[in-house]
Design an enzyme around this catalytic site. Structure first.
Site, PDB file in Angstrom:
ATOM      1  CB  CYS A 157      -7.856  48.386 -43.964  1.00  0.00           C
ATOM      2  SG  CYS A 157      -6.690  48.831 -42.440  1.00  0.00           S
ATOM      3  CG  ASP A 213       2.948  53.818 -24.038  1.00  0.00           C
ATOM      4  OD1 ASP A 213       1.913  53.234 -24.719  1.00  0.00           O
ATOM      5  OD2 ASP A 213       4.013  53.212 -24.164  1.00  0.00           O
ATOM      6  CB  CYS A 256       1.075  49.745 -43.555  1.00  0.00           C
ATOM      7  SG  CYS A 256      -0.680  50.696 -43.674  1.00  0.00           S
ATOM      8  CB  CYS A 285       8.173  42.974 -34.754  1.00  0.00           C
ATOM      9  SG  CYS A 285       7.705  42.524 -36.416  1.00  0.00           S
ATOM     10  CB  CYS A 322       2.706  40.195 -31.155  1.00  0.00           C
ATOM     11  SG  CYS A 322       3.455  41.650 -31.727  1.00  0.00           S
ATOM     12  CB  CYS A 355       2.276  38.985 -39.077  1.00  0.00           C
ATOM     13  SG  CYS A 355       2.608  38.520 -37.442  1.00  0.00           S
ATOM     14  CB  CYS A 397      -0.514  44.366 -41.838  1.00  0.00           C
ATOM     15  SG  CYS A 397      -2.276  44.389 -41.630  1.00  0.00           S
TER      16      CYS A 397
HETATM   17 FE1  SF4 Z   1      -4.736  48.223 -43.282  1.00  0.00          FE
HETATM   18 FE2  SF4 Z   1      -2.232  48.768 -43.657  1.00  0.00          FE
HETATM   19 FE3  SF4 Z   1      -2.817  46.274 -42.660  1.00  0.00          FE
HETATM   20 FE4  SF4 Z   1      -3.397  47.215 -45.169  1.00  0.00          FE
HETATM   21  S1  SF4 Z   1      -1.387  47.060 -44.395  1.00  0.00           S
HETATM   22  S2  SF4 Z   1      -4.525  46.080 -43.878  1.00  0.00           S
HETATM   23  S3  SF4 Z   1      -3.690  49.199 -44.943  1.00  0.00           S
HETATM   24  S4  SF4 Z   1      -3.280  48.193 -41.831  1.00  0.00           S
HETATM   25 FE1  SF4 Z   2       3.340  40.361 -36.503  1.00  0.00          FE
HETATM   26 FE2  SF4 Z   2       3.718  41.569 -34.122  1.00  0.00          FE
HETATM   27 FE3  SF4 Z   2       5.658  41.971 -35.800  1.00  0.00          FE
HETATM   28 FE4  SF4 Z   2       3.288  42.906 -36.369  1.00  0.00          FE
HETATM   29  S1  SF4 Z   2       4.578  43.473 -34.697  1.00  0.00           S
HETATM   30  S2  SF4 Z   2       4.055  41.779 -37.897  1.00  0.00           S
HETATM   31  S3  SF4 Z   2       1.711  41.599 -35.287  1.00  0.00           S
HETATM   32  S4  SF4 Z   2       5.057  40.198 -35.070  1.00  0.00           S
END
Ligand code: SF4
Ligand code: SF4
Length: 406
Positions: free
Chosen positions: A219, A149, A279, A272, A245, A229, A225
């Protein structure tokens, strides 16, 4: 190096299975669900990454820019590296019961931080893997470097190239069989291992290596996603503006959370998971067998009021060996106070009165915001009382702005 190649040839002949296969088998035994190998070669996505930083999307994570020269090539981390072993460990455990996840009086912690610190868990496993390779390759001058990481390597690029998955529009590495709830790690070795490179990646065009993984999944036209968000942080497919984010705001940011973003954070107090939860590929996730990643007592939707007045001693003891300690007490309580403000319950006012007198200005400032969100006569009285003795300019501004909203 000649001696090393000769020795490798002997080992392959004797054992009739490649070193890559042996390493994959041992890594699976050590708990890594996905394992692949690519040659240690120059990054092919560095310019894109550089553009991302130049656009300001890294926010205040200055170390990312400092690490740029190292990210150019894994051989900057280990000069004699010949191969990159990419590994992924599953941390999916269970889903938070709906009643707890949606309770505004409880905080949501990103699932990667429910259990023990993955750095410690993964480093220990990699130590065993490195030891295995050292024994297998004894007398060959074997050297390696382990990356978990924090090391400056564009790990998703190498993981994708090695066939572990693809980088989705939410910027996570997604495996077509099991989704994206994975910690990634790498081992750089000075051994030219057989590659598992996927054939359609630019570097891999042409001959399909014997152990190549056929690329699966994508995707496609999905945009779930991006739509889900809460802060619109995914500004384009596979482009994340960290400054928006919630993971960045609650973990990496060391100062005040921008006022306009606070209401969008809901009850998310550390990280988050929204763009992974929505997904569709994650519907295939299977719970990990790694007990260290299962929720520690109190980490699954803790009551906000049980957290907000923690002393430093209580914070250190409660989150010892947990990823949450990265936010430090001041950052974590700041997040809890934002969540309390979004909850808006008067029952929080006595705890907020204590937070308004905290030694840490960051905490006092966010406590003032939370009091202002709750409102009412008691809130006004608390804010005015604090304003009379407050001497920190940032906190004074927070109190004045909170009073102006009431
Ligand atoms: Fe890709 Fe998953 Fe986002 Fe859909 S939700 S666009 S499959 S990353
Ligand atoms: Fe949005 Fe960040 Fe949460 Fe993903 S991790 S849904 S990019 S705020």
């Amino acid at each position: 190096m000649l001696q090393l190649h000769k020795k490798l040839g002997e080992i392959r002949l004797q054992q009739k299975i490649s070193l890559t296969q042996q390493i994959q088998t041992r890594a699976h035994e050590l708990g890594f669900a996905l394992v692949g190998v690519t040659p240690a070669a120059q990054s092919q996505t560095l310019q894109r990454y550089r553009d991302w930083i130049e656009n300001g999307y890294a926010g205040k994570m200055d170390y990312l820019e400092k690490h740029l020269p190292l990210k150019e090539d894994p051989r900057r981390l280990l000069a004699e590296a010949k191969s990159v072993i990419s590994l992924a460990m599953n941390y999916y455990t269970l889903d938070t019961p709906e009643s707890l996840a949606t309770d505004p009086g409880c905080g949501q912690i990103s699932r990667y931080a429910w259990g023990d610190d993955y750095h410690d868990v993964i480093r220990e496993r990699l130590r065993h893997l490195v030891e295995f390779m050292r024994c297998t390759l004894s007398e060959t001058g074997y050297t390696s470097r382990v990356c978990v990481d924090t090391a400056p390597i564009l790990e998703r690029e190498y993981a994708q190239k090695a066939g572990l998955g693809w980088i989705g529009k939410n910027t996570n590495l997604i495996n077509w069989r099991s989704g994206s709830w994975y910690f990634l790690a790498e081992v750089l070795v000075n051994v030219p291992l057989e590659s598992t490179e996927v054939p359609d990646f630019p570097v891999g065009r042409g001959t399909v290596p014997r152990h190549a993984t056929l690329p699966r999944g994508s995707c496609g036209t999905c945009t779930r996603c991006i739509e889900a968000c809460p802060t619109d942080a995914i500004v384009a497919p596979n482009v994340l503006d960290s400054r928006l984010c919630i993971s960045y705001l609650t973990i990496e940011l060391k100062e005040s959370v921008p006022m306009e973003l606070r209401p969008k954070m809901g009850n998310l107090i550390f990280g988050c998971d929204i763009c992974q939860e929505v997904c569709p590929w994650n519907s295939k996730a299977m719970p990990t067998t790694e007990q260290a990643f299962y929720p520690r007592a109190g980490n699954l939707a803790p009551e906000l009021l049980s957290l907000v007045n923690m002393t430093q001693v209580e914070f250190s003891s409660r989150f010892k060996g947990s990823p949450i300690k990265r936010a430090k007490r001041r950052g974590f309580l700041r997040n809890v106070l934002v969540a309390i403000g979004n909850w808006g319950a008067r029952a929080a006012l006595p705890a907020l009165k204590i937070a308004l007198a905290d030694d840490e200005p960051l905490i006092r400032g966010h406590a003032a915001w939370a009091v202002g969100q709750i409102g009412g006569e008691t809130a006004v009285r608390l804010l005015k009382t604090r304003l009379a003795v407050e001497d920190e300019p940032g906190v004074i501004t927070e109190i004045q702005e909170a009073l102006a909203r009431l």
